[in-house]
Design a protein around this motif. Structure first.
Motif, PDB file in Angstrom:
ATOM      1  N   PHE A  76      43.792  35.060  43.471  1.00 16.80           N
ATOM      2  CA  PHE A  76      43.265  36.197  43.284  1.00 16.80           C
ATOM      3  C   PHE A  76      43.526  36.916  41.933  1.00 16.80           C
ATOM      4  O   PHE A  76      42.744  37.615  41.687  1.00 16.80           O
ATOM      5  CB  PHE A  76      43.708  36.899  44.527  1.00 16.80           C
ATOM      6  CG  PHE A  76      43.098  36.582  45.657  1.00 16.80           C
ATOM      7  CD1 PHE A  76      41.823  37.342  46.251  1.00 16.80           C
ATOM      8  CD2 PHE A  76      43.342  35.707  46.632  1.00 16.80           C
ATOM      9  CE1 PHE A  76      41.235  36.882  47.130  1.00 16.80           C
ATOM     10  CE2 PHE A  76      42.742  35.190  47.725  1.00 16.80           C
ATOM     11  CZ  PHE A  76      41.943  35.886  48.202  1.00 16.80           C
ATOM     12  N   LEU A  77      44.264  36.355  41.167  1.00 20.78           N
ATOM     13  CA  LEU A  77      44.100  36.728  39.805  1.00 20.78           C
ATOM     14  C   LEU A  77      43.130  36.324  38.952  1.00 20.78           C
ATOM     15  O   LEU A  77      42.296  37.018  38.243  1.00 20.78           O
ATOM     16  CB  LEU A  77      45.373  36.200  38.910  1.00 20.78           C
ATOM     17  CG  LEU A  77      46.649  37.054  39.099  1.00 20.78           C
ATOM     18  CD1 LEU A  77      47.857  36.355  38.043  1.00 20.78           C
ATOM     19  CD2 LEU A  77      46.510  38.515  38.398  1.00 20.78           C
ATOM     20  N   ALA A  78      42.624  35.081  39.363  1.00 17.80           N
ATOM     21  CA  ALA A  78      41.387  34.747  38.864  1.00 17.80           C
ATOM     22  C   ALA A  78      40.156  35.538  39.396  1.00 17.80           C
ATOM     23  O   ALA A  78      39.232  35.673  38.629  1.00 17.80           O
ATOM     24  CB  ALA A  78      40.948  33.208  39.081  1.00 17.80           C
ATOM     25  N   TYR A  79      40.201  35.962  40.730  1.00 19.17           N
ATOM     26  CA  TYR A  79      39.179  36.656  41.226  1.00 19.17           C
ATOM     27  C   TYR A  79      39.019  37.787  40.440  1.00 19.17           C
ATOM     28  O   TYR A  79      38.000  38.508  40.160  1.00 19.17           O
ATOM     29  CB  TYR A  79      39.478  36.981  42.775  1.00 19.17           C
ATOM     30  CG  TYR A  79      38.726  38.061  43.456  1.00 19.17           C
ATOM     31  CD1 TYR A  79      37.677  37.705  44.015  1.00 19.17           C
ATOM     32  CD2 TYR A  79      38.853  39.564  43.436  1.00 19.17           C
ATOM     33  CE1 TYR A  79      37.024  38.521  44.889  1.00 19.17           C
ATOM     34  CE2 TYR A  79      38.113  40.212  43.884  1.00 19.17           C
ATOM     35  CZ  TYR A  79      37.035  39.959  44.672  1.00 19.17           C
ATOM     36  OH  TYR A  79      36.245  40.772  45.381  1.00 19.17           O
ATOM     37  N   LEU A  80      40.164  38.527  40.037  1.00 17.87           N
ATOM     38  CA  LEU A  80      40.136  39.711  39.325  1.00 17.87           C
ATOM     39  C   LEU A  80      39.645  39.480  37.879  1.00 17.87           C
ATOM     40  O   LEU A  80      39.012  40.355  37.337  1.00 17.87           O
ATOM     41  CB  LEU A  80      41.548  40.309  39.232  1.00 17.87           C
ATOM     42  CG  LEU A  80      42.220  40.887  40.530  1.00 17.87           C
ATOM     43  CD1 LEU A  80      43.461  41.554  40.414  1.00 17.87           C
ATOM     44  CD2 LEU A  80      41.118  41.852  41.048  1.00 17.87           C
ATOM     45  N   ALA A  81      39.886  38.421  37.317  1.00 18.00           N
ATOM     46  CA  ALA A  81      39.506  38.003  36.091  1.00 18.00           C
ATOM     47  C   ALA A  81      37.898  37.827  35.985  1.00 18.00           C
ATOM     48  O   ALA A  81      37.316  38.532  35.141  1.00 18.00           O
ATOM     49  CB  ALA A  81      40.098  36.637  35.540  1.00 18.00           C
TER      50      ALA A  81
END
Lengths: 238, 224
Positions: free
Chosen positions: A135-140
């Motif tokens: 989900f960090l990747a989602y935010l990125a």
């Protein structure tokens, strides 16, 4: 339109008051009512919020995936609902990542005391870390892939793929991390006061997450509204 | 039947262009070979222990070099602005997606043949179970191609796609790498108690589920 009008602001205020009250009550229960755990001592108390954050992190990501599903299934058919689903996705993902950070900070703090090491590749830890990274990747994506339809679509797609991914990651790390120490979860929740404190903590973190998501959702809707106004101005000025 | 012809046409187009220019194959193979050399300098201290880290080196090389290729997969479509033309053609979006994924899989496998042979030679690894060795790489590569092609297409026009693609795909690839390394380790005779069959079934399940979901998502995402 007035997406962030008085009604949503009042709901936000009400949620904040209830969440603050519950958090205070939970803190009181945890530190003044629930007894010390016999073997782990004071360090066990971090679990009340650690587990609460973990449960609510998974809930947040679940809602984020659900929002992605709604976003992609209505597609271009209903602009208003697509915007709302998209805003719910951002809000829940950000709150989920915040809760994930809490989980991944409180966990090692406790592990250092109980196991003598900050980190082990224990399946549950590994799974939390992987979901957090997903989900960090989602935010990125949200931050850098643009907020146009392409950026929104690809973010929604990622959140949906997160569901089967979590299942596969869970299976893989379970088998992979076979030989690691087993966590004695909730070993000390024998006292009724402990159980009340635990339930209250989970509920308090849930309300905190709901409040934060609601406020973030309101901001995101305002931002979308502002974007539309900019476009309108552009059109009028030709 | 028509759909199959369209699929073959798109795959054929990609392979033909690639064999004429050799852009992706040449660059990714060279990149993979350089990775292998660097891994040798970084890890090769005791050749008798190469069974311990060899499988990991194989999979990291496969993963990195495949990602580099995936970033280039839609370059021609972007430069000539013709992904939309492909999607406007009579071919269904799922056909376009599967054709591009097949082309990507072909490039990745062609790049990996010399690379993996070189790793086996450099690190003195002996494959004791050829079926498991090849099956893990084949199933793993299908998974990488499906997820990679989906996000490569969606991020085609994104400003920072080179970085965003691995950011997005690597968390999803983690189970594939875990399973792949396990099977490869057993296949080169590493002393671990693992049943490769379980992991191969796991990879097969991953391919089937992600195959269905990525095909469905591609259609939805290009329409949205």
């Amino acid at each position: 339109m007035g997406k962030g009008g008085p009604v949503s602001a009042r709901i936000g205020f009400g949620l904040t008051v209830v969440a603050a009250g519950l958090l205070t009550a939970a803190l009181y229960m945890v530190f003044f009512v629930a007894p010390l755990e016999a073997t782990l001592g004071i360090s066990q108390k971090i679990f009340y919020f650690h587990v609460g954050a973990a449960i609510n992190m998974l809930l947040s990501f679940g809602f984020c995936a659900l929002a992605g599903l709604v976003y992609l299934s209505i597609g271009g058919m209903n602009r208003r609902w697509a915007d709302i689903a998209d805003a719910v996705g951002v809000a829940t993902a950000e709150v989920g990542v915040t809760l994930g950070a809490i989980v991944l900070i409180t966990g090692p703090l406790w592990a250092r005391k109980a196991w003598g090491t900050w980190w082990t590749w224990e399946p549950r830890l590994t799974l939390s870390l992987m979901v957090f990274l997903l989900f960090l990747a989602y935010l990125a994506l949200r931050a850098f892939a643009g907020s146009d339809r392409f950026g929104r679509g690809v973010a929604a797609g990622l959140s949906i793929l997160g569901i089967p991914a979590v299942y596969f990651i869970h299976f893989a790390v379970d088998r992979w991390g076979g030989a690691h120490p087993q966590v004695v979860y909730k070993g000390g929740l024998t006292q009724p006061e402990m159980r009340i404190a635990f339930g209250l903590s989970v509920a308090a973190v849930f309300l905190l997450a709901t409040t934060l998501s609601w406020l973030r959702l309101t901001i995101e809707r305002e931002r979308q509204h502002l974007d539309e106004l900019y476009l309108e101005v552009d059109r009028r000025l030709g | 039947m028509d759909e199959l012809r369209r699929y073959a046409a798109i795959v054929g187009k990609d392979l033909r262009v690639e064999f004429r220019t050799r852009e992706i194959l040449y660059t990714t193979t060279l990149f993979a070979l350089l990775l292998v050399v660097i891994f040798a300098f970084a890890f090769l201290s005791d050749p008798t222990k190469s069974r311990d880290y060899g499988p990991g080196i194989i999979w990291v090389t496969v993963l990195f070099a495949t990602t580099v290729g995936q970033n280039r997969l839609f370059d021609r479509e972007r430069e000539n602005d013709c992904l939309w033309s492909l999607l406007l053609s009579p071919a269904a979006p799922s056909t376009v997606f599967l054709a591009k994924a097949t082309a990507q899989l072909a490039f990745a496998l062609l790049m990996q043949v010399p690379t993996i042979l070189l790793i086996l030679v450099f690190f003195d690894l002996r494959v004791t179970d050829p079926f498991a060795f090849v099956a893990a790489l084949a199933l793993g590569n299908v998974a990488l191609a499906l997820v990679g092609t989906l996000f490569a297409a969606m991020l085609m026009n994104a400003r920072m796609k080179e970085v965003l693609l691995p950011l997005v795909t690597y968390p999803l690839f983690v189970p594939v790498v875990i399973a792949g390394v396990k099977v490869t380790a057993v296949a080169v005779g590493a002393p671990i108690a693992e049943d490769p069959e379980v992991w191969l079934k796991f990879l097969l399940g991953f391919d089937m589920i992600f195959g269905v979901v990525t095909v469905m998502l591609f259609g939805r995402m290009v329409r949205a």
